[in-house]
Structures are given as C-alpha cells and as structure tokens.
Design a protein around this motif. Structure first.
Motif, PDB file in Angstrom:
ATOM      1  N   ILE A   1       0.458  -1.301   0.068  1.00  0.00           N
ATOM      2  CA  ILE A   1       0.160   0.090   0.003  1.00  0.00           C
ATOM      3  C   ILE A   1       0.760   1.148  -0.228  1.00  0.00           C
ATOM      4  CG2 ILE A   1      -1.885   1.638   1.693  1.00  0.00           C
ATOM      5  CD1 ILE A   1      -2.734  -1.279   2.549  1.00  0.00           C
ATOM      6  N   PRO A   2       0.420   2.105  -1.099  1.00  0.00           N
ATOM      7  CA  PRO A   2       1.818   3.059  -0.896  1.00  0.00           C
ATOM      8  C   PRO A   2       1.489   4.117   0.027  1.00  0.00           C
ATOM      9  CG  PRO A   2      -0.687   3.511  -2.975  1.00  0.00           C
ATOM     10  CD  PRO A   2      -0.666   1.632  -2.119  1.00  0.00           C
ATOM     11  N   ILE A   3       2.098   5.156   0.489  1.00  0.00           N
ATOM     12  CA  ILE A   3       1.938   6.106   1.837  1.00  0.00           C
ATOM     13  C   ILE A   3       2.850   7.057   1.817  1.00  0.00           C
ATOM     14  CG2 ILE A   3       2.743   5.864   4.201  1.00  0.00           C
ATOM     15  CD1 ILE A   3       1.104   4.053   3.516  1.00  0.00           C
ATOM     16  N   LEU A   4       4.124   7.035   0.908  1.00  0.00           N
ATOM     17  CA  LEU A   4       4.925   8.465   0.571  1.00  0.00           C
ATOM     18  C   LEU A   4       5.335   8.379  -1.079  1.00  0.00           C
ATOM     19  CD1 LEU A   4       7.704   8.225   3.264  1.00  0.00           C
ATOM     20  CD2 LEU A   4       4.747   9.781   3.596  1.00  0.00           C
ATOM     21  N   PRO A   5       4.405   9.548  -1.181  1.00  0.00           N
ATOM     22  CA  PRO A   5       4.204  10.242  -2.978  1.00  0.00           C
ATOM     23  C   PRO A   5       6.645  10.124  -3.522  1.00  0.00           C
ATOM     24  CG  PRO A   5       3.786  11.776  -1.826  1.00  0.00           C
ATOM     25  CD  PRO A   5       4.292  10.940  -0.709  1.00  0.00           C
ATOM     26  N   LEU A   6       7.144   9.548  -3.777  1.00  0.00           N
ATOM     27  CA  LEU A   6       8.481   9.560  -4.112  1.00  0.00           C
ATOM     28  C   LEU A   6       7.905  10.229  -5.617  1.00  0.00           C
ATOM     29  CD1 LEU A   6      10.476   6.018  -2.643  1.00  0.00           C
ATOM     30  CD2 LEU A   6       9.650   7.808  -1.978  1.00  0.00           C
ATOM     31  N   GLY A   7       7.756   9.450  -5.861  1.00  0.00           N
ATOM     32  CA  GLY A   7       7.463  10.047  -7.714  1.00  0.00           C
ATOM     33  C   GLY A   7       7.008  11.816  -7.690  1.00  0.00           C
ATOM     34  N   VAL A   8       6.008  11.971  -7.236  1.00  0.00           N
ATOM     35  CA  VAL A   8       5.548  13.540  -6.805  1.00  0.00           C
ATOM     36  C   VAL A   8       6.783  14.293  -5.751  1.00  0.00           C
ATOM     37  CG1 VAL A   8       4.135  15.617  -6.178  1.00  0.00           C
ATOM     38  CG2 VAL A   8       3.464  13.189  -7.117  1.00  0.00           C
ATOM     39  N   TRP A   9       7.902  14.029  -5.339  1.00  0.00           N
ATOM     40  CA  TRP A   9       8.670  14.418  -4.608  1.00  0.00           C
ATOM     41  C   TRP A   9      10.105  14.706  -5.497  1.00  0.00           C
ATOM     42  CZ3 TRP A   9       8.843  11.910   0.756  1.00  0.00           C
ATOM     43  CH2 TRP A   9       7.912  12.185   1.850  1.00  0.00           C
ATOM     44  N   ILE A  10      10.059  13.579  -6.604  1.00  0.00           N
ATOM     45  CA  ILE A  10      10.929  13.540  -7.734  1.00  0.00           C
ATOM     46  C   ILE A  10      10.790  14.632  -8.604  1.00  0.00           C
ATOM     47  CG2 ILE A  10      12.159  12.450  -9.117  1.00  0.00           C
ATOM     48  CD1 ILE A  10      12.122   9.910  -7.594  1.00  0.00           C
ATOM     49  N   LEU A  11       9.477  15.080  -8.980  1.00  0.00           N
ATOM     50  CA  LEU A  11       9.355  16.240 -10.170  1.00  0.00           C
ATOM     51  C   LEU A  11       9.699  16.618 -10.386  1.00  0.00           C
ATOM     52  CD1 LEU A  11       6.144  13.406 -11.308  1.00  0.00           C
ATOM     53  CD2 LEU A  11       8.337  14.239 -13.039  1.00  0.00           C
ATOM     54  N   TYR A  12       8.495  17.194  -8.020  1.00  0.00           N
ATOM     55  CA  TYR A  12       8.942  18.721  -7.886  1.00  0.00           C
ATOM     56  C   TYR A  12      10.414  18.964  -7.548  1.00  0.00           C
ATOM     57  CZ  TYR A  12       8.788  22.574  -4.301  1.00  0.00           C
ATOM     58  OH  TYR A  12       8.613  23.270  -3.833  1.00  0.00           O
ATOM     59  N   PHE A  13      11.393  18.764  -7.249  1.00  0.00           N
ATOM     60  CA  PHE A  13      12.561  18.658  -7.173  1.00  0.00           C
ATOM     61  C   PHE A  13      13.267  19.177  -8.688  1.00  0.00           C
ATOM     62  CE2 PHE A  13      16.985  17.750  -7.314  1.00  0.00           C
ATOM     63  CZ  PHE A  13      17.594  17.892  -6.469  1.00  0.00           C
ATOM     64  N   ILE A  14      12.410  18.496  -9.529  1.00  0.00           N
ATOM     65  CA  ILE A  14      13.279  18.452 -10.850  1.00  0.00           C
ATOM     66  C   ILE A  14      12.768  20.123 -11.511  1.00  0.00           C
ATOM     67  CG2 ILE A  14      12.823  17.615 -13.621  1.00  0.00           C
ATOM     68  CD1 ILE A  14      13.076  15.061 -12.339  1.00  0.00           C
ATOM     69  N   TYR A  15      11.231  19.963 -11.438  1.00  0.00           N
ATOM     70  CA  TYR A  15      10.675  21.424 -11.777  1.00  0.00           C
ATOM     71  C   TYR A  15      10.798  22.371 -10.440  1.00  0.00           C
ATOM     72  CZ  TYR A  15       8.242  18.753 -15.559  1.00  0.00           C
ATOM     73  OH  TYR A  15       8.818  18.334 -16.691  1.00  0.00           O
ATOM     74  N   ARG A  16      11.618  22.813  -9.816  1.00  0.00           N
ATOM     75  CA  ARG A  16      10.919  23.283  -8.338  1.00  0.00           C
ATOM     76  C   ARG A  16      12.044  24.985  -8.456  1.00  0.00           C
ATOM     77  NH1 ARG A  16      16.454  20.321  -8.020  1.00  0.00           N
ATOM     78  NH2 ARG A  16      18.301  21.800  -7.799  1.00  0.00           N
ATOM     79  N   ASN A  17      12.499  25.245  -9.906  1.00  0.00           N
ATOM     80  CA  ASN A  17      13.156  26.344 -10.140  1.00  0.00           C
ATOM     81  C   ASN A  17      11.931  26.782 -11.887  1.00  0.00           C
ATOM     82  OD1 ASN A  17      15.323  26.697  -8.301  1.00  0.00           O
ATOM     83  ND2 ASN A  17      16.592  25.495  -9.594  1.00  0.00           N
ATOM     84  N   LYS A  18      11.399  25.757 -11.416  1.00  0.00           N
ATOM     85  CA  LYS A  18      10.545  26.450 -13.293  1.00  0.00           C
ATOM     86  C   LYS A  18       8.866  25.894 -12.442  1.00  0.00           C
ATOM     87  CE  LYS A  18      13.868  23.546 -15.361  1.00  0.00           C
ATOM     88  NZ  LYS A  18      14.388  22.569 -16.882  1.00  0.00           N
ATOM     89  N   VAL A  19       8.673  27.016 -11.897  1.00  0.00           N
ATOM     90  CA  VAL A  19       7.261  27.159 -11.265  1.00  0.00           C
ATOM     91  C   VAL A  19       6.046  26.546 -12.743  1.00  0.00           C
ATOM     92  CG1 VAL A  19       5.952  28.539 -10.236  1.00  0.00           C
ATOM     93  CG2 VAL A  19       8.177  28.745  -9.154  1.00  0.00           C
ATOM     94  N   GLU A  20       5.940  27.797 -13.274  1.00  0.00           N
ATOM     95  CA  GLU A  20       5.421  27.704 -14.356  1.00  0.00           C
ATOM     96  C   GLU A  20       4.697  26.305 -14.718  1.00  0.00           C
ATOM     97  OE1 GLU A  20       5.545  29.843 -17.442  1.00  0.00           O
ATOM     98  OE2 GLU A  20       5.004  32.036 -16.987  1.00  0.00           O
ATOM     99  N   LYS A  21       6.481  25.576 -15.457  1.00  0.00           N
ATOM    100  CA  LYS A  21       6.255  23.857 -15.455  1.00  0.00           C
ATOM    101  C   LYS A  21       4.868  23.176 -14.276  1.00  0.00           C
ATOM    102  CE  LYS A  21       8.778  23.618 -19.548  1.00  0.00           C
ATOM    103  NZ  LYS A  21      10.895  22.590 -19.824  1.00  0.00           N
ATOM    104  N   TRP A  22       5.704  23.332 -13.182  1.00  0.00           N
ATOM    105  CA  TRP A  22       5.624  22.241 -12.289  1.00  0.00           C
ATOM    106  C   TRP A  22       3.886  22.272 -11.729  1.00  0.00           C
ATOM    107  CZ3 TRP A  22       5.666  18.430  -9.464  1.00  0.00           C
ATOM    108  CH2 TRP A  22       5.024  18.226  -8.503  1.00  0.00           C
ATOM    109  N   VAL A  23       3.497  23.922 -12.077  1.00  0.00           N
ATOM    110  CA  VAL A  23       1.883  24.534 -12.207  1.00  0.00           C
ATOM    111  C   VAL A  23       1.222  23.916 -13.260  1.00  0.00           C
ATOM    112  CG1 VAL A  23       0.271  25.760 -12.219  1.00  0.00           C
ATOM    113  CG2 VAL A  23       2.232  26.197 -10.734  1.00  0.00           C
ATOM    114  N   LYS A  24       1.827  23.043 -14.151  1.00  0.00           N
ATOM    115  CA  LYS A  24       1.711  22.828 -15.348  1.00  0.00           C
ATOM    116  C   LYS A  24       1.713  21.004 -14.940  1.00  0.00           C
ATOM    117  CE  LYS A  24       2.706  24.416 -19.383  1.00  0.00           C
ATOM    118  NZ  LYS A  24       3.961  24.522 -20.094  1.00  0.00           N
ATOM    119  N   TYR A  25       2.306  19.992 -14.591  1.00  0.00           N
ATOM    120  CA  TYR A  25       2.285  19.201 -15.030  1.00  0.00           C
ATOM    121  C   TYR A  25       2.068  18.267 -13.188  1.00  0.00           C
ATOM    122  CZ  TYR A  25       4.064  19.354 -19.005  1.00  0.00           C
ATOM    123  OH  TYR A  25       4.778  19.007 -20.283  1.00  0.00           O
TER     124      TYR A  25
END
Length: 242
Positions: free
Chosen positions: A69-93
């Motif tokens: 059973i999934p508990i922590l969203p590792l994939g979401v955290w990874i994507l947030y780290f990738i787009y942390r300096n690209k706010v517009e793209k993070w909002v989009k995805y």
C-alpha cells in the motif's frame, strides 16, 4: 511504485479490472488536460504520470495476498525536485504527478474488486476448477509401488461433478505408510499422476493432479496449497494397488 502480488495474479478477472483501472486513469488524465488553459505536451504528461506512480509502500497480507500500500509519494517528490526552479512547468504538470500517485489506489481497488469475481468464476472448492479440460489426459506412474493401470475416462467424467472435498490428515497418512520388501522402499500413497489436465480458462492456476493408489482419491497440488477429493468409484482399471 505500487506492487500488488496475488496468488491468482494474471487471472482473467484481474486483467479485466486492470483494464477498467486504466480507463479510469485515462479519463481523469483527459479531464485534467482539458481543464488547463495552457495545454501541456501529452507525451510529457504521460511520463509524469508514470513517474508519479513511484511511492514508498508498506506490505500487508490479506485475502491470500501480499499487498503493498503506497504511503509516501516518492514520484511526486522527484518531479517537484526537478521542477523546483520552473514554477510554471510544475503548475502545469503537478496534477498529472498526483494522478500517478492516486493511480496506485485505483489499481489497488481494482484488484480487490476482482476477488469476488474470481471466487464466483473459479470456486476453489470445486474440482472442475482445476480439471476442466480432459481431452489429452494420460496416467503416469511415479513410483515403483504403482501397478500397471489405465485411467477410466468415462468414470472420471461422471465422477468429477460428484466428488467431495475431504480434509487432509497428514498424521494419519504418515501412520498408514506401508513398508515393502525392497530395503528403504515404501508404498507411495499417490503413485500416479494424471497428466494432460488443464484448469478453467482464465484462472491462471498452475496445478498438478495425483491419483491415490486405490484409484479413488485425487490430490490437487498448487504452489500455495493441496486439496484432496474422493470419488465413489475407482478411476483406474484393474491392477491398481488395493
């Protein structure tokens, strides 16, 4: 990523519910896409959903299964780290990323929904679930104590619908072991294998059928369990061990 391992994995009900789960995820992804003013690239949105599936999970047993059973969203955290300096793209995805994480629960729900369908289509107590196709059956001797015999196909076809499941008494069976004249040899309780049988289509069962020395008992063996059935008539021709 959510990993669900059921003993009856890949059976027809599970495949059917997985297809339904993919449809639900696809509809949700389409709705997210349509609501956005600035449309993201479809291929990137798909990749984001896949990455969003990754999660930290806990394993729990239930219904003859081990479910993560999934508990922590590792994939979401990874994507947030990738787009942390690209706010517009993070909002989009970001909604697609969270959809990937939620998809774990959609697949989990689909798997549990397949359980009653599985039990209805493939009753585990009925021998016809394990022996459905008998066109190419043949009898194989597995032990020196087995006498020459042949399977009575007509009797087998008649008895299958009437066979009752019996309790396996391992202690009693052990005490009834017969020692024969040959040193270190004994009379095997199930000296025959009924080869060529096939379980019901779509059940994904992998079982082996053994016949008792008196020709009346059938032992169904799967990777998870053993089931014992008794016939009113012997299924073997003359020459079986009494």
């Amino acid at each position: 990523m959510l990993i669900i391992k059921f003993y009856f994995v890949n059976h027809f009900p599970s495949m059917l519910m997985d297809i339904l789960a993919f449809i639900v995820i696809g509809v949700l992804a389409y709705r997210i896409y349509k609501k956005q003013k600035e449309k993201p690239k479809k291929e990137k949105a798909f990749i984001v959903i896949i990455v969003g599936l990754f999660s930290f999970s806990i394993t729990m047993p239930g219904f003859d299964a081990f479910v993560k059973i999934p508990i922590l969203p590792l994939g979401v955290w990874i994507l947030y780290f990738i787009y942390r300096n690209k706010v517009e793209k993070w909002v989009k995805y970001r909604r697609f990323a969270w959809l990937g994480f939620i998809a774990n629960f959609i697949f989990l729900a689909a798997t549990f929904m397949s359980i009653p369908i599985q039990n209805t289509l493939y009753p585990e107590n009925e021998i016809t679930t394990y022996i459905a196709n008998k066109e190419n059956i043949q009898l194989i001797k597995l032990h020196p104590s087995a006498r020459d015999a042949e399977i009575k196909k007509e009797v087998l076809n008649k008895q299958l619908s009437n066979m009752n499941r019996k309790t396996i008494d391992s202690d009693e069976w052990y005490q009834q072991i017969e020692i024969i004249d040959v040193p270190n040899e004994r009379v095997e309780r199930f000296p025959y294998q009924l080869a060529g049988t096939k379980p019901k289509w779509g059940s994904a069962l992998n079982n082996t059928v053994y016949i008792e020395k008196d020709g009346k008992g059938l032992l169904i063996t799967t990777p998870e369990k053993q089931i014992y059935y008794r016939s009113e008539e012997t299924l073997l021709s003359e020459g079986v061990t009494k």
